[in-house]
Motif scaffolding. Structure first.
Motif, mmCIF file in Angstrom:
data_model
loop_
_atom_site.group_PDB
_atom_site.id
_atom_site.type_symbol
_atom_site.label_atom_id
_atom_site.label_comp_id
_atom_site.label_asym_id
_atom_site.label_seq_id
_atom_site.Cartn_x
_atom_site.Cartn_y
_atom_site.Cartn_z
ATOM 1 N N ALA A 140 0.859 -1.189 0.000
ATOM 2 C CA ALA A 140 0.000 0.000 0.000
ATOM 3 C C ALA A 140 0.892 1.235 0.000
ATOM 4 O O ALA A 140 1.849 1.316 0.775
ATOM 5 C CB ALA A 140 -0.920 0.009 1.215
ATOM 6 N N VAL A 141 0.588 2.182 -0.873
ATOM 7 C CA VAL A 141 1.318 3.434 -0.933
ATOM 8 C C VAL A 141 0.322 4.579 -1.104
ATOM 9 O O VAL A 141 -0.846 4.354 -1.392
ATOM 10 C CB VAL A 141 2.342 3.450 -2.105
ATOM 11 C CG1 VAL A 141 3.325 2.292 -1.984
ATOM 12 C CG2 VAL A 141 1.633 3.377 -3.460
ATOM 13 N N ASP A 142 0.798 5.811 -0.927
ATOM 14 C CA ASP A 142 -0.013 7.001 -1.151
ATOM 15 C C ASP A 142 -1.039 7.170 -0.025
ATOM 16 O O ASP A 142 -1.239 6.302 0.810
ATOM 17 C CB ASP A 142 -0.717 6.916 -2.521
ATOM 18 C CG ASP A 142 -1.224 8.253 -3.025
ATOM 19 O OD1 ASP A 142 -0.403 9.175 -3.172
ATOM 20 O OD2 ASP A 142 -2.433 8.386 -3.280
ATOM 21 N N TRP A 143 -1.652 8.362 -0.003
ATOM 22 C CA TRP A 143 -2.786 8.581 0.878
ATOM 23 C C TRP A 143 -3.982 7.773 0.395
ATOM 24 O O TRP A 143 -4.073 7.453 -0.786
ATOM 25 C CB TRP A 143 -3.151 10.070 0.862
ATOM 26 C CG TRP A 143 -2.177 10.941 1.572
ATOM 27 C CD1 TRP A 143 -1.570 10.721 2.769
ATOM 28 C CD2 TRP A 143 -1.695 12.228 1.130
ATOM 29 N NE1 TRP A 143 -0.736 11.768 3.091
ATOM 30 C CE2 TRP A 143 -0.806 12.708 2.106
ATOM 31 C CE3 TRP A 143 -1.937 13.020 0.003
ATOM 32 C CZ2 TRP A 143 -0.159 13.931 1.997
ATOM 33 C CZ3 TRP A 143 -1.296 14.238 -0.120
ATOM 34 C CH2 TRP A 143 -0.410 14.690 0.873
ATOM 35 N N PRO A 144 -4.920 7.409 1.265
ATOM 36 C CA PRO A 144 -4.948 7.700 2.693
ATOM 37 C C PRO A 144 -4.125 6.747 3.559
ATOM 38 O O PRO A 144 -3.938 6.999 4.738
ATOM 39 C CB PRO A 144 -6.433 7.587 3.033
ATOM 40 C CG PRO A 144 -6.967 6.596 2.053
ATOM 41 C CD PRO A 144 -6.178 6.801 0.782
ATOM 42 N N ALA A 145 -3.618 5.654 2.976
ATOM 43 C CA ALA A 145 -2.873 4.693 3.801
ATOM 44 C C ALA A 145 -1.668 5.349 4.465
ATOM 45 O O ALA A 145 -1.361 5.066 5.639
ATOM 46 C CB ALA A 145 -2.424 3.509 2.942
ATOM 47 N N ALA A 146 -0.992 6.238 3.745
ATOM 48 C CA ALA A 146 0.208 6.861 4.302
ATOM 49 C C ALA A 146 -0.085 7.726 5.519
ATOM 50 O O ALA A 146 0.812 7.980 6.328
ATOM 51 C CB ALA A 146 0.911 7.699 3.229
ATOM 52 N N SER A 147 -1.317 8.173 5.668
ATOM 53 C CA SER A 147 -1.692 8.943 6.859
ATOM 54 C C SER A 147 -1.655 8.085 8.114
ATOM 55 O O SER A 147 -1.609 8.603 9.226
ATOM 56 C CB SER A 147 -3.098 9.533 6.691
ATOM 57 O OG SER A 147 -3.155 10.442 5.618
ATOM 58 N N TYR A 148 -1.706 6.772 7.919
ATOM 59 C CA TYR A 148 -1.773 5.832 9.040
ATOM 60 C C TYR A 148 -0.549 4.907 9.041
ATOM 61 O O TYR A 148 -0.633 3.749 9.437
ATOM 62 C CB TYR A 148 -3.071 5.027 8.946
ATOM 63 C CG TYR A 148 -4.295 5.904 9.071
ATOM 64 C CD1 TYR A 148 -4.874 6.164 10.309
ATOM 65 C CD2 TYR A 148 -4.821 6.529 7.955
ATOM 66 C CE1 TYR A 148 -5.970 7.009 10.425
ATOM 67 C CE2 TYR A 148 -5.920 7.379 8.064
ATOM 68 C CZ TYR A 148 -6.483 7.612 9.297
ATOM 69 O OH TYR A 148 -7.561 8.456 9.411
ATOM 70 N N TRP A 149 0.589 5.464 8.641
ATOM 71 C CA TRP A 149 1.790 4.640 8.529
ATOM 72 C C TRP A 149 2.206 4.038 9.861
ATOM 73 O O TRP A 149 2.675 2.885 9.903
ATOM 74 C CB TRP A 149 2.932 5.466 7.936
ATOM 75 C CG TRP A 149 3.385 6.617 8.789
ATOM 76 C CD1 TRP A 149 2.881 7.877 8.776
ATOM 77 C CD2 TRP A 149 4.409 6.592 9.791
ATOM 78 N NE1 TRP A 149 3.525 8.669 9.716
ATOM 79 C CE2 TRP A 149 4.472 7.896 10.345
ATOM 80 C CE3 TRP A 149 5.282 5.619 10.264
ATOM 81 C CZ2 TRP A 149 5.368 8.242 11.351
ATOM 82 C CZ3 TRP A 149 6.175 5.955 11.264
ATOM 83 C CH2 TRP A 149 6.218 7.249 11.794
ATOM 84 N N ARG A 150 2.042 4.784 10.958
ATOM 85 C CA ARG A 150 2.416 4.222 12.264
ATOM 86 C C ARG A 150 1.562 3.002 12.595
ATOM 87 O O ARG A 150 2.076 1.953 13.023
ATOM 88 C CB ARG A 150 2.241 5.265 13.364
ATOM 89 C CG ARG A 150 3.271 6.374 13.373
ATOM 90 C CD ARG A 150 3.043 7.267 14.579
ATOM 91 N NE ARG A 150 3.879 8.443 14.573
ATOM 92 C CZ ARG A 150 5.113 8.492 15.060
ATOM 93 N NH1 ARG A 150 5.639 7.398 15.608
ATOM 94 N NH2 ARG A 150 5.816 9.612 15.023
ATOM 95 N N GLU A 151 0.260 3.159 12.445
ATOM 96 C CA GLU A 151 -0.659 2.073 12.772
ATOM 97 C C GLU A 151 -0.414 0.858 11.878
ATOM 98 O O GLU A 151 -0.436 -0.290 12.348
ATOM 99 C CB GLU A 151 -2.104 2.550 12.627
ATOM 100 C CG GLU A 151 -2.524 3.606 13.648
ATOM 101 C CD GLU A 151 -2.204 5.036 13.213
ATOM 102 O OE1 GLU A 151 -2.811 5.957 13.778
ATOM 103 O OE2 GLU A 151 -1.353 5.225 12.321
ATOM 104 N N LEU A 152 -0.187 1.098 10.596
ATOM 105 C CA LEU A 152 0.031 -0.013 9.672
ATOM 106 C C LEU A 152 1.373 -0.693 9.936
ATOM 107 O O LEU A 152 1.475 -1.920 9.860
ATOM 108 C CB LEU A 152 -0.043 0.488 8.230
ATOM 109 C CG LEU A 152 -1.432 0.955 7.776
ATOM 110 C CD1 LEU A 152 -1.367 1.550 6.380
ATOM 111 C CD2 LEU A 152 -2.436 -0.192 7.820
ATOM 112 N N ALA A 153 2.400 0.084 10.235
ATOM 113 C CA ALA A 153 3.703 -0.511 10.547
ATOM 114 C C ALA A 153 3.629 -1.394 11.785
ATOM 115 O O ALA A 153 4.294 -2.438 11.867
ATOM 116 C CB ALA A 153 4.744 0.596 10.733
ATOM 117 N N GLU A 154 2.815 -0.991 12.739
ATOM 118 C CA GLU A 154 2.643 -1.789 13.956
ATOM 119 C C GLU A 154 1.790 -3.026 13.686
ATOM 120 O O GLU A 154 2.085 -4.120 14.182
ATOM 121 C CB GLU A 154 1.998 -0.942 15.052
ATOM 122 C CG GLU A 154 1.786 -1.683 16.354
ATOM 123 C CD GLU A 154 1.183 -0.806 17.437
ATOM 124 O OE1 GLU A 154 0.826 -1.352 18.507
ATOM 125 O OE2 GLU A 154 1.049 0.419 17.237
#
Length: 229
Positions: free
Chosen positions: A65-79
């Protein structure tokens, strides 16, 4: 999920999506995925407004997943996906703002001005024919414009400060072995070395769409009105 893009929109995310698809990390989730399948707008609106958040359901079938809106939640997704590698696409802040202000932010800023009759008619028709997609401006505010930029997308100095702070925060939070800081102008070599894949014998994707952005938006609205989604 094997790869998460933490870079803001207009930092080469469309080119990175094409590259990841080519390298076998697809399908890659991108804002274009949300636009092509408007039911996803409502999913992100629920996330942005704090009602529901099921990452596994949202990204079912996707390896990256790249770009917004996923990138807005990079911390949550990385965790949530601890084995996924993180790619932070970068760009000169001024060039980034010049690009985003003429594309993504331009649409958000237009929402603040009195709406011309023609646009009001189009908005009404889209709402009737594609009610999920009609929520797109509200979703974009909740997940990007307000969440990331405090609504101040018309303030270049503030937006660029957020951009630079974001780059620093990602690099501080993600271990170096898990992170690639990537300028898409570097091409295949650093990306493939990071992912451990062979370098394709073809040019790196170039997918800058600034000139086509508004034209594609008009065509998309027409298709939604004619077909409904």
């Amino acid at each position: 999920m094997k790869v998460i893009g933490a870079g803001f929109g207009r930092t080469g995310t469309r080119s990175l999506k094409a590259a990841l698809d080519r390298l076998g990390y697809g399908p890659c989730y991108h804002m274009s995925t949300v636009i092509a399948e408007p039911y996803r707008v409502r999913q992100w609106l629920d996330v942005g407004e704090g009602r529901a958040r099921d990452w596994d359901e949202m990204f079912t079938g996707f390896q990256s997943a790249v770009d917004w809106p996923a990138a807005s939640y990079w911390r949550e997704l990385a965790e949530h996906y601890p084995d996924a590698k993180i790619i932070l696409t970068v760009r000169d802040p001024r060039r980034w703002y010049d690009s985003v202000s003429q594309t993504i932010f331009a649409g958000a800023l237009a929402e603040r001005r009195p709406m011309p009759i023609r646009r009001r008619v189009i908005r009404w028709l889209v709402a009737r024919r594609a009610p999920d997609f009609a929520l797109y401006p509200r979703m974009a505010r909740a997940t990007v414009m307000d969440r990331v930029f405090d609504g101040r997308v018309d303030d270049p100095a503030y937006a660029m400060k957020v951009f630079e702070r974001h780059l620093a925060e990602v690099q501080a939070a993600i271990p170096a072995a898990r992170l690639l800081v990537f300028d898409v102008r570097e091409g295949w070599e650093p990306l493939c070395a990071f992912l451990g894949t062979p370098v394709p014998d073809e040019p790196f994707p170039q997918a800058n769409e600034r000139e086509a952005f508004r034209r594609k938006r008009t065509g998309r609205q027409l298709r939604l009105i004619l077909r409904g989604r």
